[in-house]
Design an enzyme around this catalytic site. Structure first.
Site, short mmCIF file in Angstrom:
data_model
loop_
_atom_site.label_atom_id
_atom_site.label_comp_id
_atom_site.label_asym_id
_atom_site.label_seq_id
_atom_site.Cartn_x
_atom_site.Cartn_y
_atom_site.Cartn_z
N THR A 11 0.83 -1.21 0.00
CA THR A 11 0.00 0.00 0.00
C THR A 11 0.87 1.26 0.00
O THR A 11 0.58 2.23 -0.70
CB THR A 11 -0.91 0.00 1.25
OG1 THR A 11 -1.70 -1.18 1.23
CG2 THR A 11 -1.83 1.21 1.28
N HIS A 15 2.18 1.97 -3.38
CA HIS A 15 1.17 2.63 -4.22
C HIS A 15 1.11 4.12 -3.91
O HIS A 15 0.98 4.96 -4.80
CB HIS A 15 -0.22 2.02 -4.02
CG HIS A 15 -0.37 0.65 -4.59
ND1 HIS A 15 -0.40 0.41 -5.95
CD2 HIS A 15 -0.48 -0.56 -4.01
CE1 HIS A 15 -0.53 -0.89 -6.17
NE2 HIS A 15 -0.56 -1.50 -5.00
ZN ZN Z 1 0.16 -3.30 5.26
#
Ligand code: ZN
Length: 341
Positions: free
Chosen positions: A40, A43
């Protein structure tokens, strides 16, 4: 305090001085010691479409952490200063049907630290006391910092009964590898993990007693034959988000097989639904961790011999965060941990 901040839309993160958060009556303030870098976060670093849609700026990022409580809010009675903690990064609401029935991880009002709210890549983190999870002595800060992704692995792996079952895991990233270790720990018979990245497959074999298969070089059917599997795998854990991996999984499963999906495909992808129907396959989407059942289970397993430390391949002081993110982005690493002490 210093923190890794997404200052404005665009690529990268900045290490900068920001105000230390002030806590409310139901919060704790945590001195962060170790943090894990998550997909994440990559990203968010890259600022892809998802990140641009989701993440407000400026924002302190990060959600995988371990540290020590340095202040407790007025109404907090069950935690104290000096306690070592990790914590659930999903901040839930209290009004939805799911929350009110105790299925906290399914609350549609969930907000994530480091994604929607100020995060853990910082000297100090404000967290609702409800979300803090005390760490036993057996779990050091480094392991404490990767309980969030280990929780994803445990949640996925424990979706179905694995005792004595043959398990196929597609995708040997850190979560796939940890899921393999969990599957072995709870008593699966054969655990096969597939990928096309040799380094990750090597790492999988170092972390857990599993059969790594490079599907670019080896036919999965040959492996199944070698392991004397008569029909196929009983359970599939999809960790890659790769269409071909999912197709291969469906083909390799027994009639009545079960699949837990954690991997996120990049967009819409064609699915051969008739194969799934005629093979009577059960598919379960997995989101986050069960709050707090997954936490309970994983801490108990870590106290009882589950060992995932070798999935951490790189450690950096936060001053070298650019190298740390570069290492993660290369795809040639396991878990990367940042040191804030
Ligand atoms: Zn994580």
């Amino acid at each position: 305090m210093k923190a890794l901040v997404k200052e404005r839309p665009g690529e990268g993160l900045e290490l900068e001085e920001v105000p230390t958060p002030e806590i409310g009556p139901d919060d704790v303030l945590i001195r962060v010691r170790k943090t894990g870098i998550c997909g994440t976060d990559i990203h968010i670093w890259a600022w892809d479409d998802w990140a641009a849609r989701t993440v407000p700026t400026p924002l302190v990022t990060g959600h995988e952490f371990a540290g020590e409580i340095v202040e407790v809010g007025r109404d907090v009675t069950d935690l104290k200063v000096g306690q070592r903690v990790s914590g659930e990064g999903h901040l839930i609401g209290k009004t939805s049907r799911q929350s009110r029935s105790g299925r906290f991880h399914l609350d549609p009002e969930t907000r994530g630290i480091g994604v929607n709210e100020p995060g853990a890549f910082a000297d100090y983190l404000r967290l609702p006391a409800f979300n803090a999870v005390p760490l036993p002595d057996a779990i050091d800060d480094e392991i404490g910092a990767i309980l969030d992704p280990l929780g994803n692995a445990v949640h996925t792996a424990l979706s179905f009964d694995l005792i004595g079952e043959d398990v196929l895991i597609t995708g040997a990233g850190p979560i796939g590898i940890m899921a393999a270790a969990v599957a072995r720990h709870v008593g699966a018979r054969h655990v096969v993990i597939t990928d096309v990245n040799p380094l990750r497959l090597d790492l999988a074999a170092q972390v857990a007693d599993v059969t790594p298969v490079n599907v670019a070089q080896e036919d999965l059917r040959d492996v199944m034959h070698r392991l004397h599997m008569v029909q196929g795998f009983d359970v599939g854990l999809e960790m890659s988000g790769n269409q071909r991996a999912l197709d291969q999984m469906v083909e390799s499963l027994v009639m009545g097989g079960r699949i837990a999906l954690l991997g996120i495909p990049p967009g819409k992808s064609p699915v051969d639904w008739s194969r799934i129907v005629f093979k009577a396959i059960t598919i379960k989407g997995v989101y986050g961790r069960e709050i707090f059942e997954t936490w309970y289970k994983m801490i108990a397993m870590l106290e009882n011999g589950l060992d995932v430390r070798r999935v951490i391949t790189h450690r950096f002081p936060v001053s070298q965060y650019r190298e740390a993110f570069e290492t993660m982005r290369s795809g040639q690493s396991g878990k990367v941990v940042l040191d804030w002490t």
